[in-house]
Design a protein around this motif. Sequence first.
Motif, PDB file in Angstrom:
ATOM      1  N   SER A  66       0.838  -1.213   0.000  1.00 46.25           N
ATOM      2  CA  SER A  66       0.000   0.000   0.000  1.00 46.25           C
ATOM      3  C   SER A  66       0.867   1.254   0.000  1.00 46.25           C
ATOM      4  O   SER A  66       0.538   2.237  -0.667  1.00 46.25           O
ATOM      5  CB  SER A  66      -0.915   0.027   1.222  1.00 46.25           C
ATOM      6  OG  SER A  66      -1.814  -1.052   1.190  1.00 46.25           O
ATOM      7  N   ASP A 115      -6.222  -1.003  -4.407  1.00 43.63           N
ATOM      8  CA  ASP A 115      -5.634  -1.653  -3.242  1.00 43.63           C
ATOM      9  C   ASP A 115      -6.656  -2.606  -2.625  1.00 43.63           C
ATOM     10  O   ASP A 115      -7.687  -2.167  -2.103  1.00 43.63           O
ATOM     11  CB  ASP A 115      -5.198  -0.588  -2.224  1.00 43.63           C
ATOM     12  CG  ASP A 115      -4.188  -1.125  -1.214  1.00 43.63           C
ATOM     13  OD1 ASP A 115      -3.953  -2.354  -1.196  1.00 43.63           O
ATOM     14  OD2 ASP A 115      -3.638  -0.311  -0.450  1.00 43.63           O
ATOM     15  N   GLU A 116      -6.383  -3.868  -2.702  1.00 36.40           N
ATOM     16  CA  GLU A 116      -7.259  -4.928  -2.195  1.00 36.40           C
ATOM     17  C   GLU A 116      -8.705  -4.787  -2.678  1.00 36.40           C
ATOM     18  O   GLU A 116      -9.644  -4.730  -1.872  1.00 36.40           O
ATOM     19  CB  GLU A 116      -7.203  -5.001  -0.663  1.00 36.40           C
ATOM     20  CG  GLU A 116      -5.811  -5.374  -0.160  1.00 36.40           C
ATOM     21  CD  GLU A 116      -5.773  -5.666   1.341  1.00 36.40           C
ATOM     22  OE1 GLU A 116      -6.796  -6.120   1.879  1.00 36.40           O
ATOM     23  OE2 GLU A 116      -4.719  -5.452   1.950  1.00 36.40           O
TER      24      GLU A 116
HETATM   25 MG   LIG Z   1      -2.024  -2.712   2.219  1.00 40.46          MG
END
Ligand SMILES: [Mg+2]
Length: 241
Positions: free
Chosen positions: A59, A157-158
């Motif tokens: 991240s 992100d995810e």
């Molecule tokens: Mg992360």
Amino acid sequence: MLSAMIPPQPFLLSAGLKRSSVESFDTYPFNLPAITGLQQIDFPRPVTFFVGENGAGKSTLLEAIAVKWGFNAEGGSRNYRFATRASHSSLHQHLSLARCYRKPRDGFFLRAESFYNLATAAEQLGAFHGLHEQSHGESFMTMLTERFTGHGLYLLDEPEAGLSPSRQMAMLVRMHDLVKTGSQFIIATHSPILMTYPGATVLIFDQDGIREGAYHETEHYLISRRFLENPARMLAELLDD
Ligand SMILES: [Mg+2]
Ligand SMILES: Nc1ncnc2c1ncn2[C@@H]1O[C@H](COP(=O)(O)OP(=O)(O)OP(=O)(O)O)[C@@H](O)[C@H]1O
């Protein structure tokens, strides 16, 4: 026609760390193994995955790339400006990005933990209505299918958070459509399903830094497969009963 099958160059070609501008590699984020040894990472293909253990720095790097590119640090398109929580690191100040001459017509940065804020901002901007009336997974799928218009740069992100396994497969289908319009994705993920996208670059973040691998070499894939093949065996090891 062969030429039609060659994907266009990605919008973001590489990200390099201007190492001489870093004062110290002893403090966050420069002390993360992924950053300490970083020279340059290349994005030669339309889809790149960042894969690695919790805390590996995925991240941190994705956010720095997003901020350097010009996205709002909180996520969203370039037009979103809201509730800024200065939680991103200074890493972006030390990155250099190589950009293709082609400019994206669409773009989105999805921060892992800010989808709710983003849905609020999207509604306030009038960009989208009804996201809050949908479940987490439903609203993300709505964005993916209706808000992402193609020929875009998407940093996610995810994105699997909230998506059932079958919706993750639907996401692969939608990604494939968007890639066919010339889009580029850079995705930090723990999903052994998403990371199988054919031809993707898989960048594995570990104690030694960042290296390219194959999805079937990732711990995520190997451990998930081993667990699902025989949950009882692994549970017996884990729970030691
Ligand atoms: Mg992360
Ligand atoms: N502002 C900060 N100051 C100091 N350390 C930080 C800060 N923000 C994050 N870290 C640390 O940096 C490391 C990398 O965090 P990051 O969020 O980039 O990991 P990640 O690979 O995305 O992990 P996950 O898979 O859990 O999302 C973590 O150990 C985290 O605790």
